[in-house]
Design an enzyme around this catalytic site. Sequence first.
Site, short mmCIF file in Angstrom:
data_model
loop_
_atom_site.label_atom_id
_atom_site.label_comp_id
_atom_site.label_asym_id
_atom_site.label_seq_id
_atom_site.Cartn_x
_atom_site.Cartn_y
_atom_site.Cartn_z
N PRO A 142 44.36 47.65 30.49
CA PRO A 142 44.38 48.07 29.07
C PRO A 142 45.17 47.06 28.22
O PRO A 142 46.28 46.69 28.57
CB PRO A 142 45.10 49.42 29.11
CG PRO A 142 45.19 49.82 30.54
CD PRO A 142 45.06 48.58 31.36
N GLU A 143 44.54 46.62 27.14
CA GLU A 143 45.19 45.71 26.20
C GLU A 143 45.42 46.47 24.88
O GLU A 143 45.21 47.68 24.84
CB GLU A 143 44.32 44.46 26.00
CG GLU A 143 44.04 43.71 27.31
CD GLU A 143 43.19 42.46 27.15
OE1 GLU A 143 43.18 41.87 26.06
OE2 GLU A 143 42.51 42.09 28.12
N ARG B 17 46.28 51.51 41.28
CA ARG B 17 47.05 50.48 41.98
C ARG B 17 48.56 50.66 41.91
O ARG B 17 49.31 49.83 42.42
CB ARG B 17 46.64 49.10 41.47
CG ARG B 17 45.19 48.81 41.85
CD ARG B 17 44.75 47.43 41.49
NE ARG B 17 45.50 46.39 42.20
CZ ARG B 17 45.33 45.10 41.99
NH1 ARG B 17 44.46 44.68 41.09
NH2 ARG B 17 46.04 44.22 42.66
N ARG C 177 53.39 23.36 21.11
CA ARG C 177 53.21 23.94 22.44
C ARG C 177 52.16 23.13 23.20
O ARG C 177 51.08 22.86 22.68
CB ARG C 177 52.76 25.41 22.34
CG ARG C 177 53.78 26.31 21.65
CD ARG C 177 55.09 26.45 22.40
NE ARG C 177 54.94 27.01 23.72
CZ ARG C 177 55.32 28.25 24.07
NH1 ARG C 177 55.88 29.04 23.19
NH2 ARG C 177 55.15 28.66 25.31
#
Length: 274
Positions: free
Chosen positions: A2-3, A112, A151
């Site tokens: 889930p995001e 899990r 970055r």
Amino acid sequence: MPELPEVETIKNELIPHVVGHCVTGVTLFWEGIVRQPSVEEFRSRLVGQRITGISRRGKYLIFSLSSEEKLIVHLRMTGSLLLKPAPAEPERFIRAILCLDDETAIHFRDLRKFGRMWLTKDENDVLPELGPEPLQADFTPQVLAKLLKNRTAPIKALLIEQNLIAGIGNMYADETLFASGIHPLRPGGSLSPAEVKRLHKAIQQILHLAIGNKGASVDTYFRPGGETGTAHYQFKVAHRLGGDRCPVCGIPIERIAVRNRGTYFCTKCQPWKG
Ligand SMILES: [Zn+2]
């Protein structure tokens, strides 16, 4: 996993059923799900509390309680929160049940066992450092440009770093890079101002669309009522299997690993321009 759109959907769909109700019982089928405090204290401090609100920060759900404490839930890889009638028999993989005073219960299902719960007075003691919320008004293209400046890591890896931007994971990172035509291995700092602007727009559009579609049920994600989301039907590249073709140009979608995360993209629509 889930995001942001999935966790936001769970929050939105729990609120009308849960807020205003008291926790009348806590049953743990796997005690490792409670990280803080001890299992005994978790149970005794939670029972009797009224849930006064639910908010989201990144992929964390934060339940506010009448005791002024917060119940924090992270679903990690395979967690779901399912609303059931209180006497319902726990199905497989239910690790915890919170009973409420209206004879409903929240079942924490987690194949899990990576999901976790914390009870705390101050959420900042539990939450790690999290970047800005990408759907809030203060997340502007300028903010994104600043986060990516200098970055050298691949943009795909940067998008899923929770301390940089909160809530984006593997699926939505692939989708936003496809929508903005950016190669996933481009160093974050190499994006032009126009590309940063496109990426910013894609992040907001794709997350909003996915929330509108109640999240993506590509694996074990279910909404609290047990329904699936439909956001994955809109996916252009994420979770495409070998042989699938780019819906825009028709060439086969590539799958590579970026920092060990499966990454799907189109070499033609997302050329290397770094
Ligand atoms: Zn393409």
